[in-house]
Design an enzyme around this catalytic site. Structure first.
Site, PDB file in Angstrom:
ATOM      1  N   HIS A  86      -1.712  -2.443   4.341  1.00  0.00           N
ATOM      2  CA  HIS A  86      -1.474  -1.128   4.926  1.00  0.00           C
ATOM      3  C   HIS A  86      -2.667  -0.207   4.676  1.00  0.00           C
ATOM      4  O   HIS A  86      -3.549  -0.496   3.868  1.00  0.00           O
ATOM      5  CB  HIS A  86      -0.207  -0.493   4.337  1.00  0.00           C
ATOM      6  CG  HIS A  86       1.064  -1.096   4.836  1.00  0.00           C
ATOM      7  ND1 HIS A  86       1.588  -2.266   4.317  1.00  0.00           N
ATOM      8  CD2 HIS A  86       1.915  -0.702   5.808  1.00  0.00           C
ATOM      9  CE1 HIS A  86       2.710  -2.561   4.945  1.00  0.00           C
ATOM     10  NE2 HIS A  86       2.937  -1.626   5.853  1.00  0.00           N
TER      11      HIS A  86
ATOM     12  N   LYS B  93      -0.512   5.081   2.224  1.00  0.00           N
ATOM     13  CA  LYS B  93       0.865   4.665   1.969  1.00  0.00           C
ATOM     14  C   LYS B  93       1.177   4.852   0.488  1.00  0.00           C
ATOM     15  O   LYS B  93       0.394   4.444  -0.381  1.00  0.00           O
ATOM     16  CB  LYS B  93       1.059   3.198   2.373  1.00  0.00           C
ATOM     17  CG  LYS B  93       2.505   2.738   2.297  1.00  0.00           C
ATOM     18  CD  LYS B  93       2.673   1.371   2.933  1.00  0.00           C
ATOM     19  CE  LYS B  93       4.110   0.889   2.850  1.00  0.00           C
ATOM     20  NZ  LYS B  93       5.061   1.828   3.490  1.00  0.00           N
TER      21      LYS B  93
END
EC number: 1.17.1.8
Length: 263
Positions: free
Chosen positions: A148, A152
């Protein structure tokens, strides 16, 4: 963000879900607002930010709530919605088993109310997790890598945890032992987290969006099940599906796969 009432040019039928979005100004909310607004069979009646009163949901005449807020606020938001008989779709992370158990106890007092908690709204991602769980019964080894963007806040991702849960349950049901691993010394945690018997590795890298690989290995072969989401538009069909379906599924459903015909 100030709570806004979104009037319809033509009044919707009484059985059309009237949706209030919580977290409308967030990363997911900014995509969900136009998606719900144009979706056939849904009416967007309110867009709420973090400073708005939850009572604004009731003032807007909502029948459904879409929670896209933050882990600390989400349980209170969902409890409020259930208390007032509103069907709720949740795209917020942090719904650990203890939180889900408390919600199920509340829902037992409101048997007609439906709640969907979706670790991932991407239909492709949900299918990839389901396929990986099916395949994991037939391979000696399985590991998971989730990748990611660096903004995040949680690791491993909710999607990775859900995938590991499905894989672990499938392997347990089939009597497959844990993956072989001779590691004896790992002071820095190089082998990653262990989630439901599955090693999960989290990558955070600028330029990525949301990606997951399930690596399955057996003698002389490897199978990789990978899903890539390049922007949050990938989640909107699942959001709309959840809002259209949740009222017909009383109680708690955990995972969008519960709304798909996956056998």
């Amino acid at each position: 963000m100030t709570a806004t009432r979104t009037p319809s040019a033509v009044s919707a039928p009484d059985d059309v879900p009237r949706v209030a979005i919580l977290g409308a100004g967030g990363r997911m909310g900014r995509h969900a607002v136009p998606a719900v607004r144009v979706a056939e069979g849904l009416e967007l009646v309110a867009e709420l930010g973090s400073q708005d009163r939850l009572d604004a949901v009731l003032d807007a005449g909502a029948t459904h709530v879409l929670d896209l807020t933050v882990p600390d606020a989400s349980p209170e938001n969902v409890a409020f919605a259930v208390e007032h008989g509103l069907h709720t779709v949740v795209g917020t992370s942090g719904w650990v088993p203890e939180r889900r158990a408390r919600l199920e106890a509340q829902l037992a007092e409101r048997p007609g109310v439906g709640v969907l908690i979706a670790p991932n709204f991407s239909v492709g991602s949900v299918l990839a997790s389901a396929f990986a769980a099916q395949a994991a019964r037939y391979f000696e080894s399985v590991e998971l890598v989730e990748l990611h963007h660096p903004d995040k806040v949680d690791a491993p991702s909710g999607t990775a945890v859900r995938t590991a849960e499905l894989i672990g349950a499938a392997r347990d049901a089939a009597g497959v032992p844990v993956s072989p691993d001779a590691t004896e010394h790992d002071p820095d945690g190089a082998r990653g987290a262990v989630v439901h018997g599955v090693h999960v590795h989290a990558v955070r890298l600028r330029g990525l969006a949301a990606h997951q690989e399930v690596l399955l290995g057996g003698p002389g072969e490897q199978l990789v099940v990978r899903h890539d989401a390049f922007d949050r538009g990938a989640y909107m069909p699942g959001v709309v599906l959840g809002l259209r379906t949740v009222a017909s599924r009383p109680g708690l459903t955990y995972g969008l796969d519960g709304y798909l015909d996956l056998g």
